[in-house]
Design an enzyme around this catalytic site. Structure first.
Site: not given
Ligand code: ACO
Length: 326
Positions: A120, A253, A283
């Site tokens: 990214c 990004h 993304n």
């Molecule tokens: N739908 C419903 N529930 C979900 C989903 C989904 N799509 N995904 C996860 N959950 C659930 C999980 O299982 C968890 O449930 P639990 O509490 O029963 O275990 C709950 O939601 C919370 O999960 P978290 O992982 O704590 O959610 P978080 O608030 O951290 O959000 C996310 C997750 C969106 C992935 C976040 O961590 C994020 O955006 N991280 C950065 C990702 C990013 O920017 N990546 C790109 C980098 S750039 C590159 O090089 C590609």
């Protein structure tokens, strides 16, 4: 006299198939994977993403974005003397997507063409390399493209990742000149974090060894991203001798609205000065920054003479930023 590079045209392209959160949730439910529009919007700000048709490759998306950027710049493809494509979803293992794009654009002048792989952060890396080549006098008119078909490497049984990404391409044309232009840049990588965000599979002996789908520790990525984005922004601004208050637009990004809000807060920039396209694009990895830049230019938000801060973060871990006078 010092030589600078200046962005003289932008382009962007999204494949026509728009997939809303509700549509994706219904497709996933059919596979026994539960998610909802509400969860995706609240945690990421994403409402929809675009997915390319199976026969469409990164170079096809890149070609569309490149043609738009060339038209906006008033530059003929044959006048380019450098083509760089940032992608983590290349058409082939080799040759590079940049050489495939060069051919599709009908460029036969023998100019160098190569890919940059920084996930990214790829576009920020590629633009920095192109700027350095222009400053060094080895290029006068460069095409820099970010193009991805991330839908090909998503694990649709993993709801924590498959809802986040989309396909697309963005491009800029850079020209050499004696007025800035790209004012400063800052690039970094820390390979200790390779495992946080990766596609671990590889080709060997005619077979794919290991898992060829995207793996991510979302929370760890989130925490790292917020810290490094603030640091790289300050480093670039300091090199350019420009204060954060003089930044007209931040083009980050487009991974997650919460990361963008947090970065803007840390830089004391109001969200009104942040270009946000993640809602409709998802993304798109290396394509996300040039797509957002093109969107804001075409919407008449980003204007000539304004200071625009581009910043990216991604797998590797890699991160970086550039300050651009448009
Ligand atoms: N739908 C419903 N529930 C979900 C989903 C989904 N799509 N995904 C996860 N959950 C659930 C999980 O299982 C968890 O449930 P639990 O509490 O029963 O275990 C709950 O939601 C919370 O999960 P978290 O992982 O704590 O959610 P978080 O608030 O951290 O959000 C996310 C997750 C969106 C992935 C976040 O961590 C994020 O955006 N991280 C950065 C990702 C990013 O920017 N990546 C790109 C980098 S750039 C590159 O090089 C590609």
């Amino acid at each position: 006299m010092r030589r600078y590079s200046r962005i003289v045209g932008t382009g962007g392209y999204l494949p026509p198939r728009r997939v809303s959160n509700n549509e994706l949730a219904a497709e996933l439910a059919a596979r026994g994977v539960q998610t909802s529009d509400e969860w995706i919007v609240e945690r990421t700000g994403i409402h929809a993403r675009h997915f390319a048709a199976p026969e469409v490759a990164s170079s096809d998306l890149a070609e569309q974005a490149a043609r738009q950027a060339l038209e906006a710049a008033g530059v003929a493809a044959q006048d380019l003397d450098l083509v760089i494509v940032a992608t983590s979803t290349p058409d082939m293992v080799f040759p590079s997507t940049a050489t495939i794009l060069q051919h599709k654009l009908g460029i036969t002048n023998g100019c160098p063409a190569f890919d940059v792989q920084a996930v990214c952060s790829g576009f920020v890396y590629a633009l920095t390399v192109a700027d350095a080549m222009v400053q060094a006098g080895s290029a006068r008119c460069a095409l820099v493209v970010g193009a991805e078909v991330f839908s090909r490497i998503l694990d649709f049984s993993d709801r924590t990742t498959c809802v986040l990404f989309g396909d697309g391409a963005g491009a800029v044309v850079l020209r050499a000149g004696d007025t800035p232009g790209i004012l400063a840049s800052d690039l970094h990588a820390d390979g200790r974090h390779v495992g946080l965000l990766c596609v671990p599979g590889h080709v060997s002996g005619g077979a794919i060894l290991g898992d060829p789908l995207l793996k991510m520790d979302g929370q760890a990525v989130f925490k790292l991203a917020v810290g490094v984005l603030e640091k790289t922004a300050h480093a670039t601004l300091e090199k350019a001798g420009v204060a954060a208050s003089e930044v007209d637009w931040l083009v980050p990004h487009q991974a997650n609205i919460r990361i963008m809000q947090s970065t803007a807060r840390r830089l004391h920039l109001p969200m009104e000065r942040v270009v946000v396209t993640v809602g409709e694009h998802g993304n798109t990895s290396a394509a996300s920054i040039p797509l957002a830049l093109d969107h804001a230019v075409r919407a008449g938000q980003i204007l000539p003479g304004q200071n625009v801060l581009l910043e990216g973060v991604g797998g590797g871990f890699t991160w970086g930023s550039l300050l651009v006078k448009m």
